[in-house]
Scaffold this active site. Sequence first.
Site, PDB file in Angstrom:
ATOM      1  CD  GLN A   1      -3.035  -0.636  -0.066  1.00  0.00           C
ATOM      2  OE1 GLN A   1      -3.200   0.531  -0.409  1.00  0.00           O
ATOM      3  NE2 GLN A   1      -3.650  -1.645  -0.656  1.00  0.00           N
ATOM      4  CB  SER A   2       4.221   1.953  -1.338  1.00  0.00           C
ATOM      5  OG  SER A   2       4.993   3.099  -1.605  1.00  0.00           O
ATOM      6  CG  ASN A   3       0.563   6.523   1.096  1.00  0.00           C
ATOM      7  OD1 ASN A   3      -0.571   6.211   0.770  1.00  0.00           O
ATOM      8  ND2 ASN A   3       0.982   6.482   2.356  1.00  0.00           N
TER       9      ASN A   3
END
Length: 314
Positions: free
Chosen positions: A72-74
């Site tokens: 879920q890396s922004n």
Amino acid sequence: MNKIGKVNLGVFPTPVQKLENISAILKTNVYIKRDDLTGIGLGGNKIRKLEYLLADAKAQGAQIVFTTGGAQSNHAMLTAACANKLGMRPILILKNRGVTKPLGNLLLESLMGTEVIFMDTGDYADIYEEMDRIGRREGVPYYKIPCGGSNALGTCGYVDCAREISGQGIHFDSIVCAEGSGGTMAGLALGAKLYMPGTSVYGMMVDTDPFDQITPELMRGAKELLGVDIEITPDGVFYQDVCGPGYAIPSQEGNAAISMMAKEEGLFLDPVYTGKAFGGLIKMAREGAFRETDNVLFVHTGGAGGLFAVLDQS
Ligand SMILES: *Cc1c(COP(=O)(O)O)cnc(C)c1O
């Protein structure tokens, strides 16, 4: 100071606002720096770093931009958004860590048509090797951005942020930010030494890495690039552990902070970074770390993409 190549991606300066209700509750003056409003994707801190990193990629003639992070890396999502805008092809090689269902940032990546590859490894070295393998196979110039965009060049984006804050009319006694890969904290800490001497900077650690080593290393790297003459000392640079049950696993304090910010101020924090970081600020305030007359600035580093994936799972 050296002039380093930069592209315009975001909308700056971002606003500084006073959190009136939370200030009354915590009995100190709490302000927020709206780096969740950086103007592309869903906003967030990575845009300032990418203005430098993608300028470098462009200058090197890259056609493919690789980066990495958790599922879920922004940072990965925003890198894809910005690379697309600049006419480069993003490829994300993500760790199989966190929420891998097509929610949150993964949903946004599929909306952008981004190529996402999952790798089952705990070691970023394997991922950087895979980038080289794919880059060679594609046979075009490529550029690798490390996890979180946290190298010396990316850190310069937050030196800029500190300069921006110093020109926004309020003297801050303390600045508080989330620390996940270190570039944001390092840039703010170096920038505070340059433009806001006397201001303390607190890195709220949301992971278990040795940030007391990582941060000064990034500060030294950015200092070299910028060519500024300043000593990197631990004075005014502080770290607080807010990781709780683990990276990207929501914590009770973090969730309470998300609720307080939502209810009192109508602003949304995320469970991985900003919620935990603001939880750390609340704890410090309750323990009497700030005077009633202090001005405390919380840097909202974004994270909206993850809000809809990670909290859903907790
Ligand atoms: C990446 C990120 C951070 C942490 O910044 P680092 O420079 O990696 O330490 C904080 N908040 C959000 C929302 C992020 O995406």
